[in-house]
Design an enzyme around this catalytic site. Structure first.
Site, PDB file in Angstrom:
ATOM      1  N   CYS A   3      -7.664   4.558   1.896  1.00  0.00           N
ATOM      2  CA  CYS A   3      -8.300   5.876   2.037  1.00  0.00           C
ATOM      3  C   CYS A   3      -9.559   5.969   1.184  1.00  0.00           C
ATOM      4  O   CYS A   3     -10.510   6.635   1.541  1.00  0.00           O
ATOM      5  CB  CYS A   3      -7.328   6.972   1.618  1.00  0.00           C
ATOM      6  SG  CYS A   3      -5.817   7.013   2.584  1.00  0.00           S
TER       7      CYS A   3
ATOM      8  N   SER B 153      -0.748  12.607   4.862  1.00  0.00           N
ATOM      9  CA  SER B 153       0.570  12.035   5.135  1.00  0.00           C
ATOM     10  C   SER B 153       1.708  12.962   4.735  1.00  0.00           C
ATOM     11  O   SER B 153       2.813  12.845   5.263  1.00  0.00           O
ATOM     12  CB  SER B 153       0.718  10.673   4.439  1.00  0.00           C
ATOM     13  OG  SER B 153      -0.063   9.697   5.101  1.00  0.00           O
TER      14      SER B 153
ATOM     15  N   CYS C 147      -4.998   4.851  -3.392  1.00  0.00           N
ATOM     16  CA  CYS C 147      -4.973   3.994  -2.215  1.00  0.00           C
ATOM     17  C   CYS C 147      -6.300   3.274  -2.063  1.00  0.00           C
ATOM     18  O   CYS C 147      -7.356   3.864  -2.283  1.00  0.00           O
ATOM     19  CB  CYS C 147      -4.688   4.834  -0.973  1.00  0.00           C
ATOM     20  SG  CYS C 147      -4.687   3.874   0.547  1.00  0.00           S
TER      21      CYS C 147
ATOM     22  N   ARG D 123      -7.447  10.441   8.358  1.00  0.00           N
ATOM     23  CA  ARG D 123      -6.034  10.691   8.639  1.00  0.00           C
ATOM     24  C   ARG D 123      -5.686  12.172   8.708  1.00  0.00           C
ATOM     25  O   ARG D 123      -4.554  12.524   8.997  1.00  0.00           O
ATOM     26  CB  ARG D 123      -5.166  10.007   7.576  1.00  0.00           C
ATOM     27  CG  ARG D 123      -5.163   8.504   7.710  1.00  0.00           C
ATOM     28  CD  ARG D 123      -4.514   7.816   6.526  1.00  0.00           C
ATOM     29  NE  ARG D 123      -4.527   6.377   6.726  1.00  0.00           N
ATOM     30  CZ  ARG D 123      -5.587   5.597   6.499  1.00  0.00           C
ATOM     31  NH1 ARG D 123      -6.707   6.133   6.042  1.00  0.00           N
ATOM     32  NH2 ARG D 123      -5.531   4.300   6.716  1.00  0.00           N
TER      33      ARG D 123
ATOM     34  N   CYS E  58      -0.720   6.128   5.717  1.00  0.00           N
ATOM     35  CA  CYS E  58      -1.349   5.324   4.677  1.00  0.00           C
ATOM     36  C   CYS E  58      -0.304   4.896   3.656  1.00  0.00           C
ATOM     37  O   CYS E  58      -0.460   5.075   2.456  1.00  0.00           O
ATOM     38  CB  CYS E  58      -2.469   6.117   4.008  1.00  0.00           C
ATOM     39  SG  CYS E  58      -3.587   5.069   3.054  1.00  0.00           S
TER      40      CYS E  58
ATOM     41  N   HIS F 220     -10.572  10.628  -1.351  1.00  0.00           N
ATOM     42  CA  HIS F 220      -9.979  11.273  -2.529  1.00  0.00           C
ATOM     43  C   HIS F 220     -11.042  11.575  -3.580  1.00  0.00           C
ATOM     44  O   HIS F 220     -10.975  12.607  -4.257  1.00  0.00           O
ATOM     45  CB  HIS F 220      -8.875  10.398  -3.113  1.00  0.00           C
ATOM     46  CG  HIS F 220      -7.591  10.473  -2.357  1.00  0.00           C
ATOM     47  ND1 HIS F 220      -6.814  11.607  -2.316  1.00  0.00           N
ATOM     48  CD2 HIS F 220      -6.941   9.548  -1.598  1.00  0.00           C
ATOM     49  CE1 HIS F 220      -5.737  11.382  -1.570  1.00  0.00           C
ATOM     50  NE2 HIS F 220      -5.800  10.143  -1.118  1.00  0.00           N
TER      51      HIS F 220
ATOM     52  N   CYS G  18       5.721   0.803   5.581  1.00  0.00           N
ATOM     53  CA  CYS G  18       6.808   1.463   6.295  1.00  0.00           C
ATOM     54  C   CYS G  18       7.975   0.529   6.564  1.00  0.00           C
ATOM     55  O   CYS G  18       7.808  -0.649   6.805  1.00  0.00           O
ATOM     56  CB  CYS G  18       6.309   1.999   7.632  1.00  0.00           C
ATOM     57  SG  CYS G  18       4.883   3.068   7.484  1.00  0.00           S
TER      58      CYS G  18
ATOM     59  N   GLU H  29       0.803  -1.222   0.000  1.00  0.00           N
ATOM     60  CA  GLU H  29       0.000   0.000   0.000  1.00  0.00           C
ATOM     61  C   GLU H  29       0.835   1.271   0.000  1.00  0.00           C
ATOM     62  O   GLU H  29       0.301   2.366   0.036  1.00  0.00           O
ATOM     63  CB  GLU H  29      -0.982   0.016   1.185  1.00  0.00           C
ATOM     64  CG  GLU H  29      -0.322   0.193   2.545  1.00  0.00           C
ATOM     65  CD  GLU H  29       0.064  -1.119   3.183  1.00  0.00           C
ATOM     66  OE1 GLU H  29       0.171  -2.138   2.453  1.00  0.00           O
ATOM     67  OE2 GLU H  29       0.258  -1.149   4.407  1.00  0.00           O
TER      68      GLU H  29
END
Length: 551
Positions: A68, A486, A65, A463, A530, A72, A533, A18
Site C-alpha cells: 500500500c 481491509s 505495508c 483498495r 492487503c 498511508h 491469506c 505481508e
C-alpha cells in the site's frame, strides 16, 4: 491443524509475510452458507504513535505495508494538515495527485495480472494453444501488434517451467491437473500468460514514475505537513521523465489491461451473479482543495441497497468501529476520534471474538469500499469518464448495470478506476508543468501547532477508503486511529452481528471442488486484500476440514 468440538470449528491459519488473513466458510449443498473473515496479525501502530510528534506519523503508518506504501503517508499527512489548519500550495496538491495516480496504475496492474489472474487463467492450458490463432485473436482485441513468434516464445517458457518440475509460484495452483471452474480457451490463456509476464516489466515503470515525485518507492518521503519537499522534481527533465514513463504505462493499460479484462470476463459472465453486497462508500480522490471532498476528481458518496438512482453525501461523523467480535477490550462502538486500541486475545471464536480487525460501520451498517464503490458512486453521479468506461464494459459484455454488483463487477471496476485515473494524470501533469514555466514553484506553506486540535485525512486508496484520525495536544499525539479499506471489507461481524462485506459476498457462492475452492479465492481476491491469506472450507455433512493457500 484443525478440530471440531460440537459446532465450534478451530482452524490454524496459513500466513504470508505481508499479513495474515483466514477465511472460514461452511459449505452445504455445494454452496457457501456461512463465512468468517479473520485477521490474525496484531500490529498496534496506534499504540506506538501515542506521545510522538504528529509529523512522525507518516513514517510509521506507511510501513504497515510495503504494497500500500504511499497511501498511508498521504492519509497521515492530510490528517495533520487538517489538524493544524494549513492550506497547502496548488503544486503540492498536484504532486500528491500525480504520485497517487501512478500508485493507482501500479497497484491495479499488479493486482489483475499477478494477484488475481491465476484465479481465472490456466497457465498450464496455454501449452495447448495455437500461437497463430492466439496472435490473430490478440490483434483483433487490441490495436497493439502481437506476433505468433512472441507467443511461441511464451509457450516455450511455460513448457520449460513445467518440464523442470520446479513450478515456483504455480506449485499449488488449482488449475494443475484440470479444474471445472477454469473455462478460458487455450488461446486466451496463452495471451493472458504472455501479458502476465510483460506486466512484470510494466509495473516497474509505474513504480519508477512514483519515485520521481515521491523520492523513492516503496515508502515515499516527499510529503510533509504543509505540502511537499521534492523541489528537484520540478526540473523540466524530471517532469519529462515522469511523462515518458507514464505514457508507456498508460498505453499498456488502454491497449492490454482493459482488453484482457474484457476478454477474460466474457467467458465468466456467470460471475456477474456471484459475490454480491448491498452498500457502498467512497470519500473520492484527487482533490483540488484538500479540505473539500466535493472538489475531488472522483466523487464522494454513499449508495444504499444497490440503488443507483440515489447517492447520499458521505458524513464522516457517522463512522463507528465495533470490537464486540474482535480481540480488543470492551464491546462498545466508538467514533475513530474516540477510538480505543487495547488488545484482548482469547482464542478463535473465544467469547465470539475471532479477528484482530475492528468492524467499521457507517450509520450502523456494513459497507464495501474500494474500486467498485468508487465506480458505482461516480457512475450514479454521471461522472463522464466513468460513465464512458462503464458503458463500454457493459456493452462489450452484453450485460446491464446490475452485473456490477458482483465479483465480476468488482474486478471490472478495478480496471475502470485504473483507466480513468490514468487518463486524468496527464491533466495534472500539464498543469504542474505550466505552473513551473510561469515561475510558480511553491510546494510548502509554513504552519504552527494549535494548543490542542484534531484532524482527519481521507484517502481513496486503490483498495478503498482509508482514513487516519489524530488528536494532538501540545504538539504530541494523544490519540491516533486508522480505519483501513481491509477493515471495511474484511473485518468481522459488528455488535449487531451484521456480516462484513466479504462475509456477505461469499454467501451463496457455489463450490465445484471443496478440495480446490478457487471460487472462494475469486471473491476474496476481488477485494485485493492487503494481507496474506489462508482459506479453510468446512463441510458440515462430512465434518471434514480442508486447508488451502491463496495463490
Amino acid at each position: 491443524m484443525s478440530e471440531m468440538q460440537g459446532n465450534k470449528i478451530v482452524v490454524d491459519p496459513i500466513t504470508r509475510i505481508e499479513g495474515h488473513l483466514r477465511i472460514e466458510v461452511e459449505v452445504e449443498g455445494g454452496k457457501i452458507k456461512n463465512a468468517w473473515s479473520m485477521s490474525t496479525l496484531f500490529r498496534g501502530l496506534e499504540m506506538i504513535l501515542k506521545g510522538r510528534d504528529p509529523r512522525d506519523a507518516q513514517h510509521f503508518t506507511q510501513r504497515a505495508c510495503g504494497v500500500c506504501t504511499y497511501v498511508h503517508a498521504l492519509a497521515s499527512v492530510r490528517a495533520v494538515d487538517n489538524c493544524v489548519g494549513v492550506k497547502i500550495p496548488e503544486n503540492a496538491t498536484l504532486m500528491r495527485n500525480l504520485t497517487m495516480g501512478a500508485q493507482y496504475m501500479h497497484d491495479h496492474l499488479v493486482h489483475f495480472y499477478h494477484l488475481h489472474a491465476l484465479d481465472w487463467v490456466n497457465v498450464a492450458n496455454a501449452l495447448n494453444a495455437d500461437p497463430a490463432k492466439a496472435a490473430r485473436l490478440a490483434n483483433d482485441l487490441s490495436p497493439r501488434k502481437t506476433t505468433t513468434e512472441s507467443l511461441k516464445a511464451v509457450q516455450a517458457k511455460v513448457k520449460a517451467l513445467v518440464e523442470s518440475g520446479q513450478l515456483g509460484i504455480f506449485t499449488n495452483a488449482y488449475f494443475l491437473g484440470g479444474h471445472p471452474a477454469y473455462v478460458l480457451p487455450a488461446e486466451v490463456d496463452l495471451i493472458a500468460t504472455a501479458h502476465y509476464l510483460e506486466a512484470l516489466r510494466v509495473q516497474v515503470k509505474a513504480a519508477r514514475a512514483m519515485a520521481i515525485f515521491g523520492a523513492k518507492n516503496p515508502h515515499t518521503q516527499f510529503t510533509v505537513v504543509g505540502g511537499c519537499t521534492n523541489y528537484d522534481s520540478l526540473r523540466p527533465e524530471r517532469i519529462a521523465e515522469f511523462r515518458k514513463l507514464y505514457k508507456e504505462v498508460r498505453e499498456f493499460i488502454e491497449q492490454v489491461y482493459i482488453t484482457d479484462l474484457l476478454a477474460v470476463a466474457g467467458f465468466y459472465k456467470n460471475w456477474a451473479g456471484i459475490g454480491k453486497t448491498s452498500n457502498f462508500l467512497t470519500c473520492g480522490e484527487f482533490p483540488t482543495d484538500e479540505y473539500d471532498l466535493n472538489s475531488r476528481y472522483t466523487p464522494q458518496g454513499v449508495i444504499w441497497g444497490n440503488d443507483l438512482s440515489k447517492v447520499d453525501d458521505f458524513n464522516p461523523d457517522l463512522i463507528e468501529e465495533h470490537v464486540k467480535y474482535s480481540w480488543y477490550e470492551g464491546a462498545d462502538a466508538h467514533h475513530p476520534y474516540k477510538g480505543v486500541t487495547k488488545p484482548k486475545w482469547t482464542e478463535f471464536h473465544g467469547e465470539d471474538r475471532y479477528s484482530w480487525m475492528k468492524a467499521p460501520r457507517y450509520k450502523g451498517e456494513a459497507f464495501e469500499v474500494g474500486p467498485l464503490a468508487s465506480v458505482l458512486v461516480a457512475y450514479a453521479k454521471k461522472h463522464e469518464p466513468t460513465v464512458k468506461a462503464v458503458d463500454l464494459v457493459l456493452k462489450t459484455l452484453g450485460v446491464g448495470p446490475e452485473a456490477l454488483f458482483s465479483t465480476l463487477g468488482r474486478t471490472a471496476a478495478r480496471g475502470i478506476q485504473c483507466l480513468t485515473a490514468a487518463q486524468e494524470v496527464e491533466v495534472w501533469l500539464d498543469k504542474l508543468e505550466a505552473n513551473v514555466k510561469a515561475g510558480k514553484d511553491d510546494l510548502y506553506t509554513d504552519w504552527q501547532y494549535p494548543t490542542e486540535s484534531q484532524g482527519v485525512g481521507f484517502v481513496n486508496a486503490p483498495r478503498g477508503m482509508l482514513s487516519h484520525w489524530i488528536v494532538q495536544r501540545g504538539g504530541k499525539i494523544e490519540n491516533f486511529q486508522h480505519v483501513v479499506p481491509s477493515t471495511w471489507n474484511l473485518g468481522p461481524r459488528c455488535a449487531e452481528r451484521k456480516l462484513s462485506a466479504v462475509e456477505q459476498a461469499l454467501i451463496g457462492t457455489p463450490i465445484a471442488d471443496p478440495k480446490r475452492p478457487v471460487e472462494i479465492l475469486r471473491t476474496v481476491h476481488s477485494y485485493d486484500p492487503c494481507i496474506a491469506c489462508g482459506v479453510h472450507v468446512i463441510d458440515p455433512e462430512s465434518n471434514q476440514v480442508h486447508k488451502f493457500r491463496i495463490l
